[in-house]
Design an enzyme around this catalytic site. Structure first.
Site, short mmCIF file in Angstrom:
data_model
loop_
_atom_site.label_atom_id
_atom_site.label_comp_id
_atom_site.label_asym_id
_atom_site.label_seq_id
_atom_site.Cartn_x
_atom_site.Cartn_y
_atom_site.Cartn_z
N ASP A 174 142.89 29.39 13.09
CA ASP A 174 141.56 29.00 13.22
C ASP A 174 140.63 28.77 14.60
O ASP A 174 139.77 29.19 14.64
CB ASP A 174 140.71 27.54 12.45
CG ASP A 174 142.17 27.40 11.80
OD1 ASP A 174 143.77 27.85 11.23
OD2 ASP A 174 141.57 27.38 10.01
N ASP B 145 136.33 22.19 16.44
CA ASP B 145 135.56 23.35 15.57
C ASP B 145 134.27 23.67 15.94
O ASP B 145 133.39 23.89 15.28
CB ASP B 145 135.43 22.55 14.23
CG ASP B 145 137.34 23.24 13.21
OD1 ASP B 145 137.61 24.40 13.80
OD2 ASP B 145 137.52 22.03 12.99
#
Length: 361
Positions: free
Chosen positions: A135, A74
């Site tokens: 994602d 991330d």
């Protein structure tokens, strides 16, 4: 803007979600740490109020220890809306150098055998070593940035290979997608789809679909690869066909209770940004019109303007329905992408200054 102007000076960490309408914080940023400084940057671009600029810089500095974090994919979420944007808007090389270091950490998660970036777990942790999630498409632009800044093509090569792998395994024939796909980490052999935040491996988690629309459009812009644009369109067409008449996505387009299930306004905000980008990339006005319908729906039915308690801007978001974690709360990425979407419509040149809307160089 009024709510942000009131709340921002009181924020004591990185908002991760709300409880009883008040922000709950992480001091390290969790995976969402980039969205608060990003929201402040968007507020500064919109208002010109230098208080937002100062707060954005102060908040972003707190992410400095995460530059060398190799335990998560991330890093794009953490460093693009915060450090890349800070560099683009201030010219201070500290931010550029830190974002490149973060990209370097992200590149270490690449599995060259399977041609994918693993989503979760430390590099030496065998659990989830072959797991990719939709994602990650949103974290690839940090790698594209690093290649542009260093002249070293390896970062963009990794991003492109991961996107090609995701493009091969995620979209179903109808354009829907699962949240997760697993590979054998040693051989790269495919194992199959799964889910963590969706209803099932055969369902279609709305926020993941939105990440895909936005992410595939962005990687198309960075590479010029038309296949990525085709994939973004397939995902967009499915999601638009699955929307309910109120234009606020349910949390999973294939959950048994839909269309009457809980909503996820964050999926609508992310999707609106991706659709605006997709319209610009394809020259098709219908995607822009759909994005405007989404933004209008969020503004009419999902804002917290009538609540004096609420610290967030957007309500009716769902973080993780299967885990019963954060059902119909506020989430920091909903606020960020709503502002980005509004500015993409009203002030596209300012958004370009902040996050780079240009095509392949």
């Amino acid at each position: 803007m009024g709510k942000l102007r009131t709340v921002a000076p009181r924020v004591t960490g990185f908002p991760v979600g709300t409880k009883s309408e008040k922000w709950v914080y992480s001091q390290s940023g969790d995976w969402v740490g980039g969205f608060w400084p990003g929201t402040l940057w968007m507020a500064w671009l919109h208002s010109g109020d230098d208080t937002f600029r100062t707060l954005a810089l102060d908040s972003a500095k707190k992410l400095a220890p995460r530059q060398t974090d190799t335990t998560t994919h991330d890093l794009g979420f953490l460093f693009y809306p915060s450090w890349v944007t800070a560099w683009r808007l201030t010219g201070d090389d500290t931010w550029r150098a830190g974002a490149v270091r973060a990209a370097d950490s992200l590149s270490r998660r690449y599995n060259p055998t399977g041609r994918f970036i693993r989503a979760w777990g430390a590099l030496n942790d065998p659990n989830n070593a072959g797991r990719i999630i939709m994602d990650t498409m949103m974290n690839l632009d940090l790698l594209a940035f690093a290649s542009e800044q260093t002249g070293d093509g390896k970062y963009l090569d990794i991003a492109t290979e991961h996107a090609k792998t995701a493009q091969r395994v995620f979209p179903r024939p109808d354009g829907s997608t699962p949240h997760v796909y697993d590979f054998d980490p040693a051989t790269g052999a495919p194992i199959g789809p799964g889910t963590v935040q969706g209803y099932s491996p055969t369902s279609c988690w709305a926020r993941g679909q939105a990440w895909g629309i936005y992410g595939f459009t962005t990687i198309h812009r960075r590479t010029g690869d038309q296949e990525f644009l085709t994939t973004a369109r397939r995902l967009a067409d499915y999601a638009l066909g699955a929307l309910t008449p109120d234009h606020v996505p349910v949390w999973d387009y294939r959950a048994p209770q839909q269309p009457y299930d809980v909503k996820d306004a964050s999926a609508g905000a992310i999707m609106a940004c991706g659709l605006l980008d997709l319209s610009a990339a394809t020259g098709r006005p219908e995607y822009r019109e759909a994005a405007l319908r989404l933004l209008t729906a969020l503004a009419k039915t999902c804002l917290t303007g009538n609540s004096t308690r609420a610290e967030a801007v957007v309500a009716r978001c769902t973080r993780n329905r299967p885990a019963e974690d954060g059902i119909e709360i506020s989430l920091p990425y909903a606020d960020y992408y709503l502002l980005e979407g509004i500015l993409r419509v009203l002030r596209p040149q300012d958004v370009d200054r902040a996050i780079d809307l240009s095509g392949a160089k």
